[in-house]
Design a protein around this motif. Structure first.
Motif, short mmCIF file in Angstrom:
data_model
loop_
_atom_site.label_atom_id
_atom_site.label_comp_id
_atom_site.label_asym_id
_atom_site.label_seq_id
_atom_site.Cartn_x
_atom_site.Cartn_y
_atom_site.Cartn_z
N UNK A 1 -45.80 11.61 32.25
CA UNK A 1 -44.66 10.72 32.39
C UNK A 1 -44.16 10.36 31.00
N UNK A 2 -42.84 10.39 30.83
CA UNK A 2 -42.30 10.22 29.49
C UNK A 2 -42.22 8.77 29.08
N UNK A 3 -41.75 7.89 29.98
CA UNK A 3 -41.54 6.50 29.60
C UNK A 3 -42.41 5.52 30.38
N UNK A 4 -42.88 5.91 31.53
CA UNK A 4 -43.69 4.99 32.33
C UNK A 4 -45.07 5.57 32.56
N UNK A 5 -46.06 4.70 32.51
CA UNK A 5 -47.43 5.14 32.76
C UNK A 5 -47.60 5.46 34.24
N UNK A 6 -48.67 6.15 34.55
CA UNK A 6 -48.94 6.43 35.94
C UNK A 6 -49.08 5.13 36.73
N UNK A 7 -48.65 5.16 37.97
CA UNK A 7 -48.66 3.94 38.78
C UNK A 7 -50.06 3.57 39.25
N UNK A 8 -50.99 4.47 39.20
CA UNK A 8 -52.37 4.17 39.62
C UNK A 8 -53.23 4.11 38.37
N UNK A 9 -53.41 2.90 37.81
CA UNK A 9 -54.11 2.74 36.55
C UNK A 9 -55.59 2.46 36.71
N UNK A 10 -56.02 2.25 37.95
CA UNK A 10 -57.36 1.71 38.13
C UNK A 10 -58.43 2.73 38.43
N UNK A 11 -58.13 4.01 38.50
CA UNK A 11 -59.16 4.98 38.86
C UNK A 11 -58.81 6.33 38.27
N UNK A 12 -59.70 7.30 38.52
CA UNK A 12 -59.43 8.64 38.01
C UNK A 12 -58.24 9.27 38.71
N UNK A 13 -57.73 8.65 39.79
CA UNK A 13 -56.54 9.17 40.45
C UNK A 13 -55.36 9.26 39.49
N UNK A 14 -55.40 8.49 38.42
CA UNK A 14 -54.28 8.52 37.49
C UNK A 14 -54.12 9.91 36.87
N UNK A 15 -55.19 10.72 36.89
CA UNK A 15 -55.11 12.07 36.35
C UNK A 15 -54.31 13.00 37.27
N UNK A 16 -54.24 12.66 38.56
CA UNK A 16 -53.56 13.55 39.50
C UNK A 16 -52.51 12.82 40.34
N UNK A 17 -52.37 11.52 40.14
CA UNK A 17 -51.43 10.74 40.96
C UNK A 17 -49.99 11.06 40.56
N UNK A 18 -49.17 11.42 41.53
CA UNK A 18 -47.73 11.55 41.35
C UNK A 18 -47.10 10.30 41.96
N UNK A 19 -46.55 9.43 41.13
CA UNK A 19 -46.04 8.15 41.62
C UNK A 19 -44.81 8.35 42.49
N UNK A 20 -44.80 7.66 43.59
CA UNK A 20 -43.67 7.76 44.52
C UNK A 20 -42.37 7.32 43.89
N UNK A 21 -42.44 6.39 42.93
CA UNK A 21 -41.22 5.80 42.37
C UNK A 21 -40.90 6.32 40.97
N UNK A 22 -41.75 7.16 40.39
CA UNK A 22 -41.53 7.61 39.02
C UNK A 22 -40.32 8.54 38.94
N UNK A 23 -39.54 8.37 37.85
CA UNK A 23 -38.34 9.19 37.68
C UNK A 23 -38.29 9.90 36.33
N UNK A 24 -38.84 9.26 35.30
CA UNK A 24 -38.76 9.83 33.97
C UNK A 24 -39.94 10.77 33.73
N UNK A 25 -39.67 12.04 33.57
CA UNK A 25 -40.73 13.04 33.48
C UNK A 25 -40.46 13.96 32.31
N UNK A 26 -41.54 14.30 31.59
CA UNK A 26 -41.39 15.28 30.51
C UNK A 26 -41.84 16.64 31.01
#
Length: 544
Positions: A519-544
């Motif tokens: 993610x370019x400007x926003x961190x992953x929406x799941x910050x609390x577990x290893x899911x952040x390595x594979x989580x695709x946020x439902x609301x994320x828009x800014x992507x590199x």
């Protein structure tokens, strides 16, 4: 079982209960035997008549199952520190070989090659080889010993004849009949927790140390094979590290390192566990650790150009065959040892060691040297074929993966579910979705096979064994292929991933998965577990 070993100095045992002569050979601590000394001195006299030789020296060989070079550096810092200090204080020199390569898969051919210098498909026949290290060193005037914590060796009838060239033998004890790492899937029967909650390896190394305490007046050739590294956690090597460092210190205090050559090596890299199915794990399997250290008093007697060759060869392709030839070369200086007759060791020969179905490695040029002493300069252009490294992904410098055929990738979503590509994708999707919280409140998007775009899939050239044995996958092991896959999940945003999967006769499973885009400007929406390595946020828009 009722013996309190804390009250005794040695434990007696019989290698062969039907032969009383063998009973003195299986000991916790090697006792001094005058008959072995007399034999060594007699052999030394005959040995000196042939040609000028090095002055007598001790040989210490420590072989460790499943110990790659990176694994050694990760796990054995105490031993590394001892060798570094030995070199720093000017009393020894350490030669490391950074491109040391396996010759094939499994202990049989790799450890066998280190012992005999020729392709050996059945290590239990070491002692029938004219070139077996223990035979060569015993005949040169050494008192010899061999120890191992691999418990099955004690029951093999062929090993019972090992004392033909080994004066002191120590193998696994009776309490090792229980598989040690059975909670990890029955990986290797080593003698962990055999006696008084100590690793059998510690007793094996103590036995080696006692050789130098009890035989200070004759050269000793002592070898151990430590099998505990053949387990999936990598923790056994940490235990060996302390034992080995203390053993080397004890040998030094006994005067055993004043004139000595010390060899520490792995037969191959990591052999079990999830790491073996990863890209790095497969690479590490091909690169066992090897160091050859020698006392300054020994090095000073070796021609300087030969020592310089050993330094050059640190970055040349070497194998266990070369290691054996180097240790043989030390006994024949200033001459080089004879080359083994390759044709004697080809598949289909009358030698029973080569009657198995797995074909023996064949060098590119059978008339040329497939084994080169590390005291001779090894060509920079040497190939794995010339070094008798088996084809099929065992050469570190070769390509270990091949692309899946385009026909398999074409229109894969409409192929039957049991075809390999849909099966790999479904395994990956099911794994990711199992990590997503089941209710709609989860910030992570569930994956769908319809939203997967495959970039490429690669299949490993060689298989890996997963099970209790590397020798017979048809019984309790599993024949496993490894696959790598790069793909894009397209919704709600495009994100790139790579995954490693394993496939065997029990099905398909995912080993690792990681996102390669961020993610370019926003961190992953799941910050609390290893899911952040594979989580695709439902609301994320800014992507590199």
């Amino acid at each position: 079982p009722d013996l309190d070993i804390g009250t005794v100095d040695m434990v007696w045992g019989a290698c062969n209960e039907n032969d009383p002569k063998e009973k003195h050979r299986l000991l916790m601590r090697a006792h001094r035997d005058q008959s072995f000394i007399d034999k060594a001195k007699q052999n030394a006299e005959q040995y000196k008549k042939d040609s000028p030789k090095l002055d007598p020296f001790n040989l210490i060989v420590v072989a460790m199952d499943s110990n790659s070079r990176p694994q050694f550096l990760r796990s054995m810092d105490r031993t590394i520190a001892f060798l570094e200090q030995w070199q720093k204080n000017g009393t020894g020199e350490v030669f490391q070989f950074f491109r040391h390569n396996v010759v094939a898969r499994g202990t049989a051919v790799n450890f066998g090659g280190s012992q005999t210098g020729v392709p050996t498909d059945s290590p239990v026949l070491f002692n029938d080889r004219d070139t077996w290290l223990m035979k060569l060193y015993q005949e040169s005037g050494h008192v010899t010993s061999f120890g191992t914590d691999y418990c099955r060796w004690k029951t093999d009838p062929v090993y019972m004849s090992m004392p033909k060239y080994v004066d002191h033998v120590m193998t696994g004890m009776r309490s090792c009949e229980r598989e040690v790492y059975d909670r990890y899937g029955d990986y290797m029967p080593t003698g962990r927790l055999c006696l008084r909650s100590k690793d059998m390896g510690s007793y094996v190394l103590s036995h080696m140390e006692s050789m130098f305490i009890n035989y200070p007046d004759v050269p000793v050739a002592a070898q151990v094979f430590l099998a505990g590294g053949h387990e999936p956690t990598g923790r056994a090597l940490y235990n060996y590290d302390a034992y080995l460092r203390d053993t080397l210190e004890g040998i030094k205090n006994a005067g055993g390192l004043e004139r000595a050559v010390v060899v520490i090596f792995g037969d191959h890299g990591n052999g079990y566990g999830d790491m073996n199915t990863s890209d790095m794990g497969r690479m590490e399997y091909n690169m066992p650790f090897l160091s050859i250290s020698m006392s300054k008093s020994v090095a000073q007697q070796i021609p300087p150009d030969l020592l310089q060759n050993m330094r050059k060869n640190a970055q040349r392709l070497t194998t266990h065959y070369d290691m054996h030839r180097t240790l043989w070369h030390l006994l024949t200086l200033p001459l080089a040892p004879p080359q083994p007759d390759w044709h004697k060791y080809k598949a289909g020969s009358s030698d029973p060691a080569f009657s198995r179905s797995d074909p023996i490695i064949k060098p590119q040029n059978p008339s040329g040297p497939f084994a080169i002493s590390m005291m001779e300069e090894i060509p920079e252009t040497r190939t794995c074929a010339q070094a008798a490294v088996k084809e099929g992904g065992f050469c570190l410098c070769a390509q270990n993966w091949k692309d899946v055929e385009e026909d398999e990738l074409k229109d894969w979503k409409n192929k039957p579910a049991n075809k390999i590509v849909p099966l790999l994708v479904k395994t990956m999707v099911d794994f990711v979705n199992a990590q997503v919280h089941p209710d709609d409140a989860s910030p992570c998007q569930k994956f769908s096979m319809d939203n997967v775009e495959i970039k490429w899939i690669k299949k490993a050239i060689r298989q890996v064994w997963q099970g209790s044995t590397v020798r017979d996958a048809s019984t309790s092991g599993k024949n496993t292929w490894t696959w790598k896959m790069a793909f894009t999940h397209t919704a709600p945003i495009r994100q790139n991933f790579e995954a490693v999967l394993a496939y065997d006769n029990s099905g398909c499973r995912l080993s690792t998965i990681s996102r390669t885009s961020q993610y370019k400007f926003v961190d992953t929406c799941d910050k609390g577990s290893y899911m952040r390595e594979i989580c695709v946020c439902k609301t994320a828009k800014n992507v590199s």
